[in-house]
Design an enzyme around this catalytic site. Structure first.
Site, mmCIF file in Angstrom:
data_model
loop_
_atom_site.group_PDB
_atom_site.id
_atom_site.type_symbol
_atom_site.label_atom_id
_atom_site.label_comp_id
_atom_site.label_asym_id
_atom_site.label_seq_id
_atom_site.Cartn_x
_atom_site.Cartn_y
_atom_site.Cartn_z
ATOM 1 N N ALA A 87 0.859 -1.180 0.000
ATOM 2 C CA ALA A 87 0.000 0.000 0.000
ATOM 3 C C ALA A 87 0.893 1.227 0.000
ATOM 4 O O ALA A 87 2.062 1.148 0.384
ATOM 5 C CB ALA A 87 -0.875 -0.015 1.244
ATOM 6 N N GLY A 103 0.513 -5.108 0.699
ATOM 7 C CA GLY A 103 -0.580 -5.084 -0.274
ATOM 8 C C GLY A 103 -0.175 -5.671 -1.618
ATOM 9 O O GLY A 103 -1.010 -6.200 -2.353
ATOM 10 N N GLU A 156 -0.532 -9.232 -1.304
ATOM 11 C CA GLU A 156 -1.968 -9.518 -1.239
ATOM 12 C C GLU A 156 -2.613 -9.463 -2.626
ATOM 13 O O GLU A 156 -3.528 -10.233 -2.917
ATOM 14 C CB GLU A 156 -2.643 -8.542 -0.266
ATOM 15 C CG GLU A 156 -2.216 -8.822 1.180
ATOM 16 C CD GLU A 156 -2.692 -7.762 2.166
ATOM 17 O OE1 GLU A 156 -2.381 -6.574 1.935
ATOM 18 O OE2 GLU A 156 -3.370 -8.116 3.140
ATOM 19 N N GLU A 166 3.785 -5.668 7.271
ATOM 20 C CA GLU A 166 2.890 -4.735 7.970
ATOM 21 C C GLU A 166 3.200 -4.636 9.452
ATOM 22 O O GLU A 166 3.096 -3.566 10.056
ATOM 23 C CB GLU A 166 1.422 -5.162 7.785
ATOM 24 C CG GLU A 166 0.851 -4.866 6.399
ATOM 25 C CD GLU A 166 1.117 -5.977 5.394
ATOM 26 O OE1 GLU A 166 1.981 -6.848 5.652
ATOM 27 O OE2 GLU A 166 0.454 -5.968 4.332
HETATM 28 N N1 3HC Z 1 4.581 3.466 0.295
HETATM 29 C C1 3HC Z 1 5.068 4.685 -0.004
HETATM 30 N N2 3HC Z 1 6.366 4.919 -0.292
HETATM 31 C C2 3HC Z 1 7.190 3.859 -0.288
HETATM 32 C C3 3HC Z 1 6.738 2.566 0.010
HETATM 33 C C4 3HC Z 1 5.374 2.379 0.304
HETATM 34 N N3 3HC Z 1 4.873 1.179 0.561
HETATM 35 N N4 3HC Z 1 7.792 1.730 -0.065
HETATM 36 C C5 3HC Z 1 8.853 2.473 -0.389
HETATM 37 N N5 3HC Z 1 8.491 3.766 -0.525
HETATM 38 C C6 3HC Z 1 9.356 4.890 -0.902
HETATM 39 C C7 3HC Z 1 10.411 5.188 0.133
HETATM 40 O O1 3HC Z 1 9.922 6.077 1.110
HETATM 41 C C8 3HC Z 1 11.500 5.810 -0.714
HETATM 42 O O2 3HC Z 1 11.118 7.130 -0.954
HETATM 43 P P1 3HC Z 1 12.239 8.271 -1.088
HETATM 44 O O3 3HC Z 1 13.109 7.865 -2.224
HETATM 45 O O4 3HC Z 1 11.458 9.502 -1.324
HETATM 46 O O5 3HC Z 1 12.965 8.265 0.227
HETATM 47 C C9 3HC Z 1 11.388 5.064 -2.034
HETATM 48 O O6 3HC Z 1 10.075 4.484 -2.055
HETATM 49 C C10 3HC Z 1 12.387 3.944 -2.198
HETATM 50 O O7 3HC Z 1 12.343 3.128 -1.042
HETATM 51 P P2 3HC Z 1 13.677 2.566 -0.335
HETATM 52 O O8 3HC Z 1 14.652 3.680 -0.185
HETATM 53 O O9 3HC Z 1 13.254 1.844 0.870
HETATM 54 O O10 3HC Z 1 14.208 1.604 -1.480
HETATM 55 P P3 3HC Z 1 14.876 0.169 -1.338
HETATM 56 O O11 3HC Z 1 15.169 -0.281 -2.715
HETATM 57 O O12 3HC Z 1 15.971 0.194 -0.332
HETATM 58 O O13 3HC Z 1 13.749 -0.793 -0.729
HETATM 59 C C11 3HC Z 1 11.569 -1.760 -0.554
HETATM 60 C C12 3HC Z 1 12.595 -1.074 -1.471
HETATM 61 C C13 3HC Z 1 12.105 -3.130 -0.117
HETATM 62 C C14 3HC Z 1 10.306 -1.920 -1.327
HETATM 63 C C15 3HC Z 1 11.358 -0.884 0.713
HETATM 64 O O14 3HC Z 1 11.065 0.428 0.280
HETATM 65 C C16 3HC Z 1 10.248 -1.311 1.595
HETATM 66 O O15 3HC Z 1 10.429 -2.191 2.399
HETATM 67 N N6 3HC Z 1 9.066 -0.653 1.491
HETATM 68 C C17 3HC Z 1 7.971 -0.815 2.395
HETATM 69 C C18 3HC Z 1 7.229 -2.074 2.140
HETATM 70 C C19 3HC Z 1 6.055 -2.174 3.080
HETATM 71 O O16 3HC Z 1 6.134 -1.946 4.263
HETATM 72 N N7 3HC Z 1 4.902 -2.546 2.513
HETATM 73 C C20 3HC Z 1 3.729 -2.737 3.289
HETATM 74 C C21 3HC Z 1 2.946 -1.474 3.320
HETATM 75 S S1 3HC Z 1 1.507 -1.595 4.357
HETATM 76 C C22 3HC Z 1 0.400 -2.448 3.401
HETATM 77 O O17 3HC Z 1 0.713 -2.848 2.328
HETATM 78 C C23 3HC Z 1 -0.944 -2.622 3.988
HETATM 79 C C24 3HC Z 1 -1.773 -3.620 3.248
HETATM 80 O O18 3HC Z 1 -1.802 -4.824 3.973
HETATM 81 C C25 3HC Z 1 -3.168 -3.142 3.058
#
Ligand code: 3HC
Length: 689
Positions: free
Chosen positions: A66, A105, A108, A128
């Site tokens: 998400a 997400g 998912e 999450e």
């Molecule tokens: N939402 C918004 N922005 C995100 C994001 C997300 N899910 N994931 C990454 N970004 C952004 C980062 O903030 C960063 O932004 P910036 O360049 O402005 O600082 C950019 O994308 C690149 O991210 P990273 O610097 O972390 O890049 P990496 O290549 O090192 O890592 C990644 C990539 C493994 C995808 C890592 O970004 C990550 O772990 N992201 C989060 C994943 C996550 O937590 N997903 C679950 C979200 S909650 C959800 O999905 C709820 C659902 O169940 C309904």
């Protein structure tokens, strides 16, 4: 090809359609991406002749989840669950084709698809929990149906991703694609399905794996017990267990409705807000305004470490782990021998726990060279000094390094307090000198304070930031001041903790309050672990502080079986009657009548001066932003991540409330509590960091 919106395209090749998402950097499911995806599914349904659909992403990764930046805002349709329903209910097989990471997400979405294929390098995870959430779009309901409740919970509670080959073994994937030709492989897989007349396979209709867990509550109880310690203080994890249990006990629609309720309530709660803030803060810390991402940095292919003690050894391990050869120098061959042995023992322990192979141990040890003389440093790209905290000694070391190190080598000090400008001035190349402050145990703790001295060059700072990333640390740039960010704020807390015990609290009272707040241990237990005799010497000791008295009595911490606490052989701590007497006697001699001190006062007296010190650090420009200070405290000092760090915590209480309490304490206890000008100003103006 039809361009649906800027983030989604639809194309048809024969009887196979492809929905291609393209929303850099990580294809997060923003409202626009959700809308594009939903429209793609509608097109796939409507376009005649389409018999199967491939869902794939452009760029470096599949959907990473998400869009977390939308979480604080009012939701915009279409919501993710409705998009996933549309995918799952499509009457034609949908194949998710995954490269990079399918996270949260994103995973998912792949679970709502009917089949999954992935590049061998792809990863799958539900992180999450690290954001104080549970999966909110079917992850807790569909994944158990695919791989069983227990395995699903392991993934959900660890939050760590699993690689594609393992995912294939677990049954998450139907096929592994060839690396580099995912789209072709996915279409070939779709063709096989069409030829076979394979129907859409909806996970909501699959029950075999969850049937196996029905009527066995002990499965969940065992998992609950196993994770209770790790998740002390956190809210989301028990809901994750409850939700997976619902997958087993309830019909799909009911389970998914409850999952969504729990997700929404966690999302609105303080813990998830704090953890999301930390997610963005950690990424923000990597951005240095006057340097930017373009600064090339120097290449680091070899590292020298001065000092084979606990710190030097731990520092060396970081580089060895990253494949960088290390030369470690110590003046005493005994110390070198012990240091090398400790490194080997640490690696072997990891190998015994299955975290490394014994071949890895040998490979790492083979990168390590020991030497007694600085001449071994003549060709190193980076030299990290981890000697005693003594300015004269450090100056001497840096003057010697200046003579020996090659031009362009980075000279780093691991000092935790001392003035890096002065150390740099001992060389003729202060632009190459930087502080690299590791935290103990240096091979474990994620934080690296990168101390930017007055003359440190931008290239050197950029190199240090890149190096932090390479060795798996979070680098935070800080300025030169006594104790930098972390230890300077720690000193404010230590000062109050000591005052509190003189006024009537016992060390275990203070520790209990801070542990209840969420720290892994309190300040007195921490002193016992580190050793009360750090910086103490019998020759200069005058029994003028409680610590000096305890050291003189041989109570120097865990290593001597006694410190602020008594310890048994297994190092379990017990409050000490002896210490209680020492403290009471000490107060009496100071003319202080002990009083009952409330838990609330203990907490405020330990935490609010830290926030105040943080404000001073910010005002002096020793940290770039308040969130950097929080990143330091979370990754270096065990501040509970669900409270977002001291600065976030202060802001969430309201800075005006923090100031009111500081002023109340100031009136009674003096100027240690005087609000800093920045804090006072922000409180007055109703603003925040
Ligand atoms: N939402 C918004 N922005 C995100 C994001 C997300 N899910 N994931 C990454 N970004 C952004 C980062 O903030 C960063 O932004 P910036 O360049 O402005 O600082 C950019 O994308 C690149 O991210 P990273 O610097 O972390 O890049 P990496 O290549 O090192 O890592 C990644 C990539 C493994 C995808 C890592 O970004 C990550 O772990 N992201 C989060 C994943 C996550 O937590 N997903 C679950 C979200 S909650 C959800 O999905 C709820 C659902 O169940 C309904």
């Amino acid at each position: 090809m039809i361009s649906i919106n800027p983030t989604a395209a639809f194309m048809v090749d024969g009887d196979i359609a492809t929905i291609m998402l393209d929303s850099p950097p990580v294809n997060a499911l923003s409202a626009e991406v959700r809308a594009g995806l939903k429209r793609g599914v509608e097109l796939a349904s409507d376009v005649q002749g389409v018999k199967a659909v491939v869902l794939i992403c452009a760029g470096r990764t599949f959907i990473a989840g998400a869009d977390i930046s939308e979480f604080g805002k009012p939701p915009t349709a279409p919501l993710l669950p409705s998009v996933l329903d549309a995918i799952e209910n499509l009457g034609k097989p949908v194949i998710a084709a995954v490269h990079g990471s399918a996270l949260g997400g994103g995973f998912e979405v792949a679970l709502a698809a009917h089949y999954r294929i992935a590049a061998p390098s792809a990863k799958f995870g539900l992180p999450e929990i690290k954001l104080g959430l549970i999966p909110g779009a079917g992850g807790t309901q569909r994944l158990p149906r695919l791989i069983g409740a227990q395995k699903a919970l392991e993934l959900i509670l660890s939050g760590d991703p699993v690689g594609a080959p393992e995912a294939k073994e677990w049954g998450i994937l139907d096929e592994l694609a060839e690396e580099g030709s995912l789209h072709e492989s996915a279409k070939a897989f779709a063709r096989k399905l069409i030829d076979r007349g394979a129907p859409p396979r909806r996970l909501r209709d699959v029950s075999e794996k969850i049937d196996a867990a029905r009527g066995k509550p002990e499965i969940f109880e065992t998992i609950r017990k196993a994770y209770a310690r790790k998740f002390r203080g956190f809210e989301a994890w028990e809901r994750a267990i409850a939700s997976v249990k619902n997958a087993v006990d309830l019909p799909f629609d009911e389970g998914i409705a409850r999952e969504r309720e729990m997700f929404e309530s966690l999302k609105a709660g303080n813990q998830s807000k704090a953890q999301r803030y930390v997610f963005f803060s950690e990424r923000q810390a990597a951005k240095i305004p006057d340097i930017g991402g373009a600064e090339p940095g120097r290449s680091i292919g070899s590292v020298g470490v001065i000092g084979a003690g606990t710190m030097g050894g731990g520092i060396a391990m970081n580089f060895l782990n990253a494949g960088i050869p290390v030369t470690i120098v110590d003046a005493s061959s005994d110390a070198l021998g012990r240091g090398l042995q400790t490194i080997r023992r640490n690696y072997e322990n990891s190998a015994r726990k299955g975290r490394l192979t014994f071949a890895d141990v040998e490979a790492r040890m083979s990168r390590l060279t020991a030497a007694l003389d600085y001449s071994a440093f003549s060709d190193q790209d980076l030299i990290v000094e981890a000697a005693f905290e003594d300015m004269a000694l450090k100056k001497d070391i840096f003057a010697r390094l200046d003579v020996i190190a090659k031009p362009g080598a980075i000279l780093a000090t691991n000092t935790s307090y001392l003035d890096v400008d002065q150390i740099a001035a001992a060389t003729k190349r202060p632009e190459d000198v930087v502080g690299l402050h590791f935290f103990s145990p240096a091979n474990v703790m994620r934080l690296l304070e990168i101390v930017r001295a007055a003359k440190t060059s931008k290239t050197v700072v950029a190199t240090a930031m890149q190096l932090a990333l390479r060795i798996g640390k979070i680098g935070v740039v800080v300025g030169v001041c006594h104790g930098f960010v972390g230890n300077r704020m720690l000193a404010a807390r230590q000062r109050e903790a000591m005052k509190l015990i003189v006024e009537g609290a016992m060390p275990w009272d203070v520790d209990r309050v801070l542990v209840d707040f969420g720290f892994p241990m309190g300040p007195f237990a921490m002193s016992d672990l580190a050793g009360l005799d750090i910086g103490w010497s019998r020759s200069t000791s005058t029994r003028s502080t409680i610590r000096e008295i305890l050291c003189e009595e041989g109570r120097r911490g865990q290593k001597t079986g006694a410190g602020y606490y008594d310890y048994d052989e297994a190092r379990n701590a017990r409050p000490s009657m002896f210490v209680e007497e020492v403290v009471r006697e000490f107060s009496k001699n100071k003319g202080v009548a002990p009083r009952a001190i409330s838990d609330e006062e203990i907490l405020e007296r330990c935490i609010f001066p830290m926030i105040n010190e943080g404000a001073k650090i910010l005002d002096e420009g020793k940290a770039l932003r308040a969130s950097d200070i929080d990143v330091v405290w979370i990754n270096g000092y065990g501040w509970p991540v669900y409270r977002g760090g001291p600065m976030f915590y202060g802001a969430s209480l309201g800075l005006e409330n923090v100031v009111v309490r500081l002023e109340t304490f100031q009136a009674v206890l003096g100027d240690d509590f005087k609000p800093s000008p920045l804090l006072a100003r922000m409180a007055r103006q109703g603003t925040s960091w």
